[in-house]
Design an enzyme around this catalytic site. Structure first.
Site, mmCIF file in Angstrom:
data_model
loop_
_atom_site.group_PDB
_atom_site.id
_atom_site.type_symbol
_atom_site.label_atom_id
_atom_site.label_comp_id
_atom_site.label_asym_id
_atom_site.label_seq_id
_atom_site.Cartn_x
_atom_site.Cartn_y
_atom_site.Cartn_z
ATOM 1 N N ASN A 109 0.801 -1.095 -0.095
ATOM 2 C CA ASN A 109 0.094 0.121 0.014
ATOM 3 C C ASN A 109 0.828 1.127 -0.085
ATOM 4 O OD1 ASN A 109 0.861 -0.095 2.606
ATOM 5 N ND2 ASN A 109 -1.324 -0.357 3.413
ATOM 6 N N HIS A 112 3.893 4.215 4.621
ATOM 7 C CA HIS A 112 3.515 4.040 6.052
ATOM 8 C C HIS A 112 3.355 5.326 6.846
ATOM 9 C CE1 HIS A 112 4.189 2.602 10.092
ATOM 10 N NE2 HIS A 112 4.847 3.934 10.488
ATOM 11 N N GLU A 123 9.004 5.879 16.261
ATOM 12 C CA GLU A 123 9.670 5.794 14.991
ATOM 13 C C GLU A 123 10.544 6.617 14.511
ATOM 14 O OE1 GLU A 123 5.863 5.220 12.793
ATOM 15 O OE2 GLU A 123 5.331 3.520 13.854
HETATM 16 N N1 UDP Z 1 -1.028 -5.365 6.353
HETATM 17 C C1 UDP Z 1 -1.378 -6.552 5.657
HETATM 18 N N2 UDP Z 1 -2.549 -7.330 5.770
HETATM 19 C C2 UDP Z 1 -3.662 -6.602 6.768
HETATM 20 C C3 UDP Z 1 -3.434 -5.571 7.529
HETATM 21 C C4 UDP Z 1 -2.339 -5.011 7.263
HETATM 22 O O1 UDP Z 1 -0.400 -6.777 4.798
HETATM 23 O O2 UDP Z 1 -4.642 -7.272 6.828
HETATM 24 C C5 UDP Z 1 0.053 -4.659 6.247
HETATM 25 C C6 UDP Z 1 -0.068 -3.307 5.328
HETATM 26 O O3 UDP Z 1 1.131 -3.141 4.742
HETATM 27 C C7 UDP Z 1 -0.068 -2.381 6.559
HETATM 28 C C8 UDP Z 1 0.657 -2.738 7.595
HETATM 29 O O4 UDP Z 1 0.549 -4.075 7.583
HETATM 30 O O5 UDP Z 1 0.083 -1.091 6.238
HETATM 31 C C9 UDP Z 1 0.559 -2.333 9.044
HETATM 32 O O6 UDP Z 1 -0.889 -2.563 9.380
HETATM 33 P P1 UDP Z 1 -1.633 -1.307 9.961
HETATM 34 O O7 UDP Z 1 -3.086 -2.083 10.686
HETATM 35 O O8 UDP Z 1 -1.003 -0.724 10.893
HETATM 36 O O9 UDP Z 1 -2.087 -0.279 8.842
HETATM 37 P P2 UDP Z 1 -1.566 1.185 8.654
HETATM 38 O O10 UDP Z 1 -1.075 1.805 9.851
HETATM 39 O O11 UDP Z 1 -0.359 1.074 7.801
HETATM 40 O O12 UDP Z 1 -2.754 1.766 7.890
HETATM 41 MG MG MG Z 2 -0.152 1.173 11.645
#
Ligand code: UDP
Ligand code: MG
Length: 130
Positions: A109, A112, A123
């Site tokens: 996606n 981050h 971080e």
């Molecule tokens: N991710 C994934 N599968 C999921 C949820 C999250 O591969 O079902 C990955 C995705 O790259 C995401 C990262 O894990 O950006 C961290 O997850 P988080 O829930 O913290 O999402 P973010 O804060 O990046 O929106």
């Molecule tokens: Mg996150």
């Protein structure tokens, strides 16, 4: 706040385009560096997710190629960056967000962003404390 341009976006030569997205929304890029993480470093960075089913793939992915880590500054930077990024799943992200424009899938996606001021500090230290 801390921002990362993830391997899928670096690989597609989107670094300058994504940096421009931040600048257009009033962010100053205070520091930035292009690096490649070891898997063990990715595991440390994403430690909060260690119990999740996607943890191993996530850490393999984040360490699969170069990334760009940046300290972004503006008023309400954490919240404003999360808005600009859009939802974790690009198919659910709003029009005009970085993940909607550039994200490939929920795992690839493109960016981050820290989710709280507390985590932003942790971080930023993780990548820029030396
Ligand atoms: N991710 C994934 N599968 C999921 C949820 C999250 O591969 O079902 C990955 C995705 O790259 C995401 C990262 O894990 O950006 C961290 O997850 P988080 O829930 O913290 O999402 P973010 O804060 O990046 O929106
Ligand atoms: Mg996150």
């Amino acid at each position: 706040t801390l921002s990362i341009i993830k391997p899928d976006a670096v690989e597609r030569n989107l670094i300058e385009e994504i940096k421009q997205e931040f600048k257009n929304k009033g962010f100053n890029i205070l520091k930035e560096k292009k690096i490649k993480l070891e898997k063990s470093e990715a595991e440390k960075f994403y430690k909060v997710h260690q119990s999740k089913p996607f943890y191993n793939d996530l850490c393999s992915y984040l360490s699969s190629g170069p990334i760009v880590v940046m300290i972004l500054e503006r008023e309400s930077a954490v919240v404003e960056n999360r808005k600009l990024m859009g939802a974790t799943d690009p198919t659910k992200a709003e029009e005009g967000t970085i993940r909607k424009k550039y994200g490939i899938s929920i795992d690839k996606n493109s960016v981050h962003g820290s989710d709280s001021l507390e985590n932003a500090k942790i971080e930023i230290d993780f990548f820029f404390k030396d």
